[in-house]
Design an enzyme around this catalytic site. Sequence first.
Site, PDB file in Angstrom:
ATOM      1  N   LYS A  97     -22.113 -13.679 -49.207  1.00 25.12           N
ATOM      2  CA  LYS A  97     -22.739 -13.844 -50.519  1.00 25.12           C
ATOM      3  C   LYS A  97     -21.854 -14.729 -51.367  1.00 25.12           C
ATOM      4  CE  LYS A  97     -26.378 -12.371 -52.840  1.00 25.12           C
ATOM      5  NZ  LYS A  97     -27.707 -12.020 -52.313  1.00 25.12           N
TER       6      LYS A  97
HETATM    7  P1  NAD Z   1     -34.427 -14.353 -60.863  1.00 31.49           P
HETATM    8  O1  NAD Z   1     -33.286 -14.938 -61.602  1.00 31.49           O
HETATM    9  O2  NAD Z   1     -35.506 -15.230 -60.365  1.00 31.49           O
HETATM   10  O3  NAD Z   1     -35.137 -13.216 -61.735  1.00 31.49           O
HETATM   11  C1  NAD Z   1     -34.479 -12.173 -62.359  1.00 31.49           C
HETATM   12  C2  NAD Z   1     -35.381 -11.725 -63.520  1.00 31.49           C
HETATM   13  O4  NAD Z   1     -34.828 -10.552 -64.098  1.00 31.49           O
HETATM   14  C3  NAD Z   1     -35.507 -12.773 -64.621  1.00 31.49           C
HETATM   15  O5  NAD Z   1     -36.852 -12.906 -65.015  1.00 31.49           O
HETATM   16  C4  NAD Z   1     -34.639 -12.195 -65.737  1.00 31.49           C
HETATM   17  O6  NAD Z   1     -35.078 -12.607 -67.027  1.00 31.49           O
HETATM   18  C5  NAD Z   1     -34.820 -10.707 -65.504  1.00 31.49           C
HETATM   19  N1  NAD Z   1     -33.728  -9.910 -66.071  1.00 31.49           N
HETATM   20  C6  NAD Z   1     -32.414 -10.198 -66.142  1.00 31.49           C
HETATM   21  N2  NAD Z   1     -31.741  -9.207 -66.745  1.00 31.49           N
HETATM   22  C7  NAD Z   1     -32.663  -8.272 -67.069  1.00 31.49           C
HETATM   23  C8  NAD Z   1     -32.596  -7.015 -67.706  1.00 31.49           C
HETATM   24  N3  NAD Z   1     -31.426  -6.532 -68.147  1.00 31.49           N
HETATM   25  N4  NAD Z   1     -33.724  -6.303 -67.852  1.00 31.49           N
HETATM   26  C9  NAD Z   1     -34.913  -6.776 -67.403  1.00 31.49           C
HETATM   27  N5  NAD Z   1     -35.038  -7.977 -66.801  1.00 31.49           N
HETATM   28  C10 NAD Z   1     -33.926  -8.713 -66.637  1.00 31.49           C
HETATM   29  O7  NAD Z   1     -33.768 -13.509 -59.674  1.00 31.49           O
HETATM   30  P2  NAD Z   1     -34.432 -13.051 -58.311  1.00 31.49           P
HETATM   31  O8  NAD Z   1     -34.160 -14.092 -57.302  1.00 31.49           O
HETATM   32  O9  NAD Z   1     -35.802 -12.592 -58.567  1.00 31.49           O
HETATM   33  O10 NAD Z   1     -33.490 -11.817 -57.937  1.00 31.49           O
HETATM   34  C11 NAD Z   1     -33.697 -10.534 -58.494  1.00 31.49           C
HETATM   35  C12 NAD Z   1     -33.008  -9.510 -57.620  1.00 31.49           C
HETATM   36  O11 NAD Z   1     -33.526  -9.600 -56.293  1.00 31.49           O
HETATM   37  C13 NAD Z   1     -31.500  -9.657 -57.493  1.00 31.49           C
HETATM   38  O12 NAD Z   1     -30.920  -8.385 -57.356  1.00 31.49           O
HETATM   39  C14 NAD Z   1     -31.340 -10.416 -56.190  1.00 31.49           C
HETATM   40  O13 NAD Z   1     -30.088 -10.208 -55.580  1.00 31.49           O
HETATM   41  C15 NAD Z   1     -32.459  -9.794 -55.384  1.00 31.49           C
HETATM   42  N6  NAD Z   1     -32.910 -10.615 -54.248  1.00 31.49           N
HETATM   43  C16 NAD Z   1     -33.394 -11.861 -54.429  1.00 31.49           C
HETATM   44  C17 NAD Z   1     -33.838 -12.583 -53.324  1.00 31.49           C
HETATM   45  C18 NAD Z   1     -34.469 -13.951 -53.446  1.00 31.49           C
HETATM   46  O14 NAD Z   1     -34.987 -14.450 -52.433  1.00 31.49           O
HETATM   47  N7  NAD Z   1     -34.493 -14.575 -54.595  1.00 31.49           N
HETATM   48  C19 NAD Z   1     -33.730 -12.039 -52.039  1.00 31.49           C
HETATM   49  C20 NAD Z   1     -33.223 -10.742 -51.892  1.00 31.49           C
HETATM   50  C21 NAD Z   1     -32.820 -10.044 -53.007  1.00 31.49           C
END
Ligand code: NAD
Length: 476
Positions: A107
């Site tokens: 990561k």
């Molecule tokens: P992203 O940046 O696209 O979205 C995150 C969202 O959460 C945003 O809309 C942001 O405004 C919101 N957010 C941030 N802080 C917040 C809070 N305190 N309360 C409510 N909303 C809040 O990120 P993502 O890629 O969707 O990732 C989200 C989670 O999923 C992370 O934990 C990441 O590790 C996990 N994840 C992502 C992927 C991927 O393919 N993108 C894969 C596996 C896991």
Amino acid sequence: MTVTNEPSFRKSVDLMFNRAVALMDLPPGLDEKIRVCNATYTVRFGVRLRGQIQTFVGYRSVHSEHMEPVKGGIRYATNVRQDEVEALAALMTYKCALVEVPFGGSKGGLCIDPRAYDDHELELITRRFAYELAKRDLINPSQNVPAPDMGTGEREMAWIADQYARMNTTDINARACVTGKPLNAGGIAGRVEATGRGVQCALQEFFRHPRDLAAANLSGTLDGKRVIVQGLGNVGYHAARFLSNEDGCLITGIIERDGALFNADGLDVDAVRSWLFQHGGVRGYPDARHVAEGAKVLEQECDILVPAALEGAIKLSNADRIQAPLIIEAANGPVTAGADDILRAKGTVIIPDMYANAGGVTVSYFEWVKNLSHIRFGRMQRRQEESRHKLLIDELERLSADPGVNWNLSLNFKEQYLRGAGELEIVNSGLDDTMRVAYQSMREVWHARDDINDLRTAAYLVAINKVAASYRAKGL
Ligand code: NAD
């Protein structure tokens, strides 16, 4: 062991790991070898921006190299720390093992608020970060392959791929150095929405097992189930959209940075997403009640809670007020080890992160394979498949033309049957298969032993067994 103080994210992952290991019979010392993070590289680099040099801090952590390349996203956020990156790298190891994706765990993270920089500045910063990692083989198609995570997406992955290609001009597999790229830069159909699609596949599979549903005091199908989602970013948006448009779920709550929206009749996910893009938040959205303290909506009554934003959202201080009988961890680490104890005692069923959000790395694996094979999935066989189907349809139509025969093919069936699978259909089929098989491997362990009463411990058991088998095969 009961957790009374909120541990760090890394400790939380270790506690969950230890709970599973205590139920296993591993050779002495192997648990420690699997648990520890092999290495974490910290880089501090300067970029000239706005007339001065700004220094940035980034990390790339390699948790386990039992399989290579190692794989894991790169996160852009102000709270990126070594502890967090190592926890996420460990989860990647277990996640890849659980869903049988042949990678080790890694990561990366950059301590930055991406919203504070314009596109050009972000490109300069990303390229410099990529340069620092690539020159140490921490970006490399055969050793370490990043992907998007919170705060990063296709655009950043395209910059990283291009930076690597510039530094390795004769590497024919350069595009496989990173996944999550745009389609026109070596990406794959379905990657952007893959993690959210995987969350949907996971829930669909959960709902196929009445015994599992009963454990969560639920019954029936996904249709009409009330869902609350935290975070309408990549993962949360796609999961919410698919669940409401394709499975008939009601998205009753959406929690974002600036509060939450609540509507018992269901929210229009696309309309909320457009509002969020236009206004930078959800406040002011017309067709819902706005709750200023967004996290309070996690505690609202619903059937399924989907934390899809950040780690530690459900913690010691709010776990006992969570009413959802089923939580699917779309984000990484949204439930702390302490909260996990409280929720398990209450009988809440948790579909754990290492499984629930594995759709992203699964389709990243397909993208990496596509890059190495230099050909789009379906290109060779699609038309051949269509012509064989046409043969069958023509023959059936010839038979149905017989005056003594009283049946016809419906137009809908003909159209669907005649259409050969393109890349997106193949990717989604591979993703669904992966999610189903992995769920079944977890639930088998969950129900087979009296001393295992949750899916997370079952998931760790399956994953650790697979990592241990790799180490044994290597003679360790
Ligand atoms: P992203 O940046 O696209 O979205 C995150 C969202 O959460 C945003 O809309 C942001 O405004 C919101 N957010 C941030 N802080 C917040 C809070 N305190 N309360 C409510 N909303 C809040 O990120 P993502 O890629 O969707 O990732 C989200 C989670 O999923 C992370 O934990 C990441 O590790 C996990 N994840 C992502 C992927 C991927 O393919 N993108 C894969 C596996 C896991």
